[in-house]
Each structure stands twice: as C-alpha cells, then as structure tokens.
Design an enzyme around this catalytic site. Structure first.
Site, PDB file in Angstrom:
ATOM      1  N   GLU A  53       0.490   1.694   6.176  1.00 41.80           N
ATOM      2  CA  GLU A  53       0.921   1.969   4.799  1.00 41.80           C
ATOM      3  C   GLU A  53       0.018   3.009   4.143  1.00 41.80           C
ATOM      4  OE1 GLU A  53       3.681   0.980   4.173  1.00 41.80           O
ATOM      5  OE2 GLU A  53       4.057  -0.999   5.006  1.00 41.80           O
ATOM      6  N   ALA A  54      -1.254   2.997   4.491  1.00 43.73           N
ATOM      7  CA  ALA A  54      -2.167   4.003   3.943  1.00 43.73           C
ATOM      8  C   ALA A  54      -1.819   5.394   4.449  1.00 43.73           C
ATOM      9  CB  ALA A  54      -3.604   3.650   4.306  1.00 43.73           C
TER      10      ALA A  54
END
Length: 560
Positions: A201-202
């Site tokens: 997600e980062a």
C-alpha cells in the site's frame, strides 16, 4: 496442479529493516513494480510527478507477468535475524507468498488448493491475502503498528512459519485446517497484513508511505481512515486516471467527481495520492477462463460464496421468413429452496429480423438469486398470438421443462455456461444458464442521478451485467421501442435486480442509454465492481451534458 513455468523474477535490493532508509526502500519497490510497457500517467511538464502503470493483469490463478521479490534483513544483539522474501504480483502489487527460515515458499492460499503460483514446491499457508481474512476487513488496518520494530517482528513471524509444518520439510501439509478463518492475534496473518500495508500500500499511495516514514522510529504509527479510503478506491482511482490520460488530461470535474468525498477533485490531486496505477481489465476485453485448467484453478480459490444458479438467456429460434413470438413468454426456475424468478420476453421491431428472440427477465417474484442447493427446474411457457389461450391442463402439457440435478453425484459442470434445448408449443427454445460453486448475490439498482433538466426524460437502450468468468451477459434493461419515462433522482425500472455472480471475478455493468425519439446518446460506458460477500458498492458514470447514472450493488453471500 504442477507449475510449468515461473514468471520472470525481479529482485529488489534487500532491505535492512533496522538500518536502511524506509523512504528509499519504497522508491525501489515502486521502480520494480512499474510496468514493462513504460506507460505513465501525468501531463508533463505541468505535472510534478508521473505515476507508472502496472503490467497488464492476468487471472488471479495464473502467473503474473513478473514476480517482484523483496528480501527483508535485520540485526539485533549482534546476530543476523530472519531474511524472508515476499513475492509480489506485478499486475496488482499484492503479496502472494513468502519464504520461511529454510527458504521454503508459502503461498497465500487456502489449505487444499492445488494450483501453484510462487513456486512448484510451495506449501499452502492455509489462508488467503484478503484483508477480511488477515485483520477482519480493510477498516481494521488502523489497528496495525507499522513502525520498523513491527516490520522486523513481521519478518520474524514469516521466518518462524516453519514450525507449523507437519511431516517434515518434504511435506505439503500444513497444520492449519481452519486457516481460512480469522483467528485472533495470529502472528503470521498479522505479519502479512503489516507487510501488505507497509510495503504494497505504501508503494501504491504517497500518503501511506509518508505516514509510515514519519513514524518509522516512533513507538507506534498507523494509517488513518483517510488512507483507508484511498486503499478502498485504488481500482476506481486507477480507472479515473487512465480515463483522464485518454482525454488529454481534461474534463477533471467529471472524471473525478465521485472522489470529492475523499478530497480528490482533479487529476493533479489524484496523482499526488496514487503512485502506481492499476491497469484495470474490463470483463468484455478479456477471454473467459473456459479451459479445463483455468476452471479447475478457479475452483481452488477461497470458497466464501454459495451454490447458486444464473440464467443468461432464453433463445427462441425464428421460423424461416416468419415473425418471432409476439405475446409475452414466461420462464420460471425454482429449486428445493423455493427460490424462483419469472422471465418475460420483450419484443424487438419486426423490421429488424433476427435469428433469436431477445429475452430479459421481469422482477415479478424474482427478488433473490436462485439457490443451487437442490435440483433446479426450468419451466418455459412460450406462446404467441397464433397459439390462442389454453386451459390449465394444456398449459401443463405445452410447458417446456428442463431439470438440472445440481446435487447429483455425477454433476460436475460448475462455473460453465450450459446450453439446453426444450420443445415448447412454439417450437424449440434454448436456455443458457450456469451453476456456480462459489456464488454471491448482487442486487443491482440504477438511478438517473443527474440531468441538466429536471424534466422527465424517455430512455431507450440497454443495461447489461457481465461477469469476467463468462462470455455471456445478463440483460437488466432493454427497450428499443416506446422507452421508459424517468425523472432525475428516480430509479431506472430494471427487468431484474438479483444476480448470482461468481466470487473473485469482476462484474461489469454496461450502459448504453439514449433519448427516446431522437436516439441521441445520453450515456455509454461501463463500471467494474469487485465482487464481495457483503456490503454496498456504488459507481457513477457521467455521459453527455453531465447526465449522471449511479449504479449500486448490494452484495450478500446467503440471501435466502
């Protein structure tokens, strides 16, 4: 299922969790995930950043275009700590597997899954990588601590997964019979969830990487509901960005209108959030998984759905040189669970002859998807103006009937389009249907959400629902004659609402709506929805002169 070939592997420079810079590591992951085609979204030189487009997607049960391997290092008290790897798909940036202390691969799949992806000798971890399985849902992601110490603990948990093996290193059996069910504080599931957010997600979202980086050395750092909203919308945001690029980076207000609630009103704001763009493959642009191997692989996906039946069409061959039946025709289907639906034939103009009659389904009695937990019976009562009215006994005699014993021991045609023909009073009729082994109900509503005028408008055209699992679609609305009258804010009267939909496969709602009389286009396009076992999903499609249609789907795994 043996693995013939592993996709090409890209190895990211190993990351020492305790000493290396997190922000530099995430940039390396983004660079590795960038699609090989080199496509990027961003109007240069105006845009400060360009977001790469991922590789074109494949089916979840197939090899991705590439595997991205990320190796995690760490040091504590002078000793070298775990060096597990995680395997990330290059087409959706999802973690699909990891290694333990012996180098053995664990695939994020339910116990008993036969297809192999990450390695030919991979062991099934006993659970999938869905956030529902890992932490009880995406809304629980803020409960995860994402600092470097938690990431080191996550690496250690993967390394220690070796202790769950039974039968020695050569065994493919995992002592996790209920592994697909969420267990409180399961360290391996917590580890996968932590890495999914802190790495995947980062890499996808700047706000996520900034939050983690800012709290990297603090006692606790977590994503907030704001970042969770971005995570939920990644697919739709990617679609919007690609549409923005196709329109030469214009029409921002229309394209990004649905994201105003999460603080995104234009393309530049979307680019500031999304750092990796998913290439969403529409269901009518990809072949359905019709080979035996693909269907077998689909059957191995986590089974959270139910046995259901779906009817795509009833085809009535026209006689040579004649007209198709003119009067309404009825088709009912029922199972032992007493679920049923009714179909009513809609006529097309006689000036446009066709080989088959078009059939859509009325909502009379069709409030729920059809259960397949018992024999399914199709009753077709077809008649035209020449057949006349028949008494009850004659109706019974002339009603075509098809029985599908889906619970019989020899039934195996799950998740395939099945065609059967039955003789009716008007001749042969073909029924095309499918029995799903992992189905969910999707209840569809379509609203005319906005129009320049508040006046009533006459709508003609069609609305079709199409699962990626099949080549056939289900007609929800079809009218090429008188049209239907709808005002802004009102629902479009669909022929049917409840659909049985294969889980794990996207559902596309296609709209082709025009003005009655003039035939001028109002809206034409499609919305793709990710199937789910519950929840209400909403999508909006904007057409000519800001005409806006809202499509909602209410998901249910057990509607009866």
């Amino acid at each position: 299922m043996a693995l013939d070939k592993v996709a090409p592997i890209v190895i990211v420079t190993p990351f020492n969790v305790m000493t290396d810079r997190y922000d530099e590591f995430i940039e390396k992951v983004r660079k590795a995930l960038a699609g090989t085609a080199g496509a990027k979204v961003g109007p240069k030189p105006k845009s400060k950043v360009e977001s790469p487009v991922l590789d074109k997607g494949t089916f979840p049960v197939e090899q991705p275009p590439r595997w991205i391997h990320v190796e995690l290092h760490g040091k504590t008290q002078g000793t070298t700590t775990p060096k597990p790897k995680v395997a990330i798909r290059s087409d959706d940036a999802y973690i699909m597997g990891f290694t333990n202390s012996t180098g053995r691969w664990f695939q994020l799949s339910k116990t008993g899954t036969t297809y192999k992806l990450v390695d030919d000798k991979a062991v099934m971890a006993g659970f999938d990588g869905n956030y529902n399985t890992l932490v009880g849902g995406v809304n629980n992601l803020p409960t995860l601590n994402l600092n470097k110490f938690s990431m080191a603990q996550a690496a250690a948990a993967l390394w220690n997964k070796a202790s769950t093996l039974s039968g020695g290193i050569g065994s493919d059996v995992v002592d996790d019979d209920d592994g697909d069910m969420l267990r409180a504080n399961d360290p391996v599931k917590q580890a996968v969830a932590t890495l999914a957010v802190a790495v995947c997600e980062a890499a996808r979202f700047s706000p996520v990487s900034k939050v983690v980086n800012a709290g990297w050395i603090k006692d606790k750092v977590s994503v907030t509901p704001d970042e969770v909203n971005y995570i939920k919308e990644w697919g739709d945001l990617s679609t919007a960005l690609l549409s923005w690029m196709d329109k030469q980076y214009k029409d921002d207000a229309t394209i990004f209108k649905k994201f105003n609630g999460i603080g995104i009103t234009n393309g530049e704001e979307a680019l500031a959030v999304v750092r990796l763009v998913k290439l969403v493959i529409r269901s009518n642009m990809a072949a359905a998984p019709t080979t035996d191997e693909q269907l077998l692989a689909y059957a191995q996906l986590p089974k959270h759905g139910r046995y259901m039946a779906e009817v795509f069409a009833v085809r009535i061959p026209a006689t040579a040189g004649g007209d198709r039946p003119a009067a309404p025709s009825l088709c009912t289907a029922a199972t032992a669970a007493a679920t049923s639906f009714t179909a009513r034939k809609k006529n097309t103009p006689r000036s446009k002859p066709a080989a088959t009659a078009r059939v859509t389904w009325s909502s009379l009695g069709h409030r729920l998807a059809t259960s397949a937990y018992g024999p399914i019976v199709f009753n077709l009562d077809l008649h035209d103006g020449n057949c006349g009215q028949a008494d009850e006994e004659e109706d019974e005699k002339n009603t075509g009937r098809i029985v599908c014993d889906a619970i019989g021991g020899d039934f195996s045609n799950y998740n395939k389009a099945i065609s059967e023909t039955v003789l009716t009073r008007c001749g042969p009729a073909e029924v095309i249907y499918a029995v799903l082994s992992n189905g969910v109900q999707g209840r569809v509503d379509v609203k005319l959400a906005g129009l320049q005028s508040r006046d009533e408008v006459v709508l003609v055209g069609r609305i079709v629902a199409r699962s990626k699992l099949f080549d056939f679609g289900c007609v929800l609305f079809y009218n090429e004659a008188a049209g239907v009258r709808v005002r802004p804010g009102e629902l479009v009267p669909l022929a049917r609402h409840a659909l049985a939909v294969p889980l794990h496969m996207p559902l596309t709602i296609e709209l082709d709506i025009r003005h009655g009389g003039s035939g001028d286009e109002i809206v034409r396009g499609e919305l793709e929805f990710k199937t789910a076992i519950d929840g209400l999903h909403t999508g909006r499609l904007v057409g000519v002169n800001d005409a806006e249609f809202e499509v909602t789907i209410l998901w249910s795994e057990y509607p009866w």
